[in-house]
Design an enzyme around this catalytic site. Structure first.
Site: not given
Length: 229
Positions: A116, A40, A113, A44
């Site tokens: 990502e 994650e 989440d 991101d």
């Protein structure tokens, strides 16, 4: 019954050379130490870079602040959870028993989440160009719908800046109530504005969303009273 992640990989159109990496991307921390938090974190950063690059190319006349606000709109949790639902990610999440019972597969933050983490897993499996292709495909329509002529600031920011320009006190937000189960809550917020005789209310699936709704309601009343927002 949890569906096999290979089915989601086929739906996405990506054959993982390391299927375990994709399964890890769909494993929530409630399952234990081996989870998707590191993926994650990686995803991101990749998402922010790819969207920033796309905006830089699409809007050559935009200022830095405008680009930042556009990017924030696209990579915020609410948007990512929408993408997750479009892809059907919730059906493939690996959750601990507590999260599973409380409906974690529907929770915006968990879905966001996971998106990502999926991006991170695709990057590690096949590189940046492949990950970029998926991101741009998932966000294509959202990028097309962006318009620099629109007001890019959110309602709370616009209300705060308007009040500051009038040397008025900042708005006060009060939580009136929270209804529903933990996985499907509804928040009721009241906004007190010095320049208005009556408070305005907002309702949303998160406290932030309800505050934004209350702020927008206050802006609407101010506009009706002739304020130049």
């Amino acid at each position: 019954m949890i569906k096999p992640v290979s089915e989601l990989a086929r739906r996405l159109g990506h054959g993982f050379s390391d299927p375990a990496l994709f399964e890890l991307a769909l494993t929530h921390r409630s399952c234990g130490k081996r989870n998707n938090e590191r993926l994650e974190f990686l995803g991101d950063s990749i998402l922010n870079f790819v969207i920033a690059e796309a905006l830089y190319t699409r809007f050559p006349e935009a200022r830095e602040g405008q680009l930042s606000r556009l990017r924030a709109r696209l990579v915020k949790g609410e948007t990512l959870s929408e993408v997750a639902r479009e892809l059907g990610v919730g059906d493939y999440l690996r959750l601990g028993s507590g999260e599973l019972k409380s409906g974690g597969f529907r929770r915006d933050s968990i879905l966001a989440d996971a998106v990502e983490a999926i991006i991170g897993s695709i990057y590690l499996d096949s590189g940046l160009e492949v990950a970029r292709g998926f991101i741009l495909r998932w966000f294509e329509q959202r990028l097309e719908n962006l318009n620099l002529n629109e007001t890019l600031k959110d309602s709370k920011t616009r209300l705060q800046e308007f009040l500051q320009s009038r040397r008025a006190a900042l708005p006060q937000y009060e939580l009136l109530s929270v209804e529903g189960e933990a996985h499907a809550q509804t928040f009721h917020i009241r906004c007190q504005v010095e320049l208005l005789s009556q408070p305005t209310d907002g309702v949303g699936s998160s406290r932030r969303q309800a505050e934004q709704e209350a702020a927008q309601a206050a802006l609407n009343v101010l506009a009706q009273q002739g304020a130049k927002l």
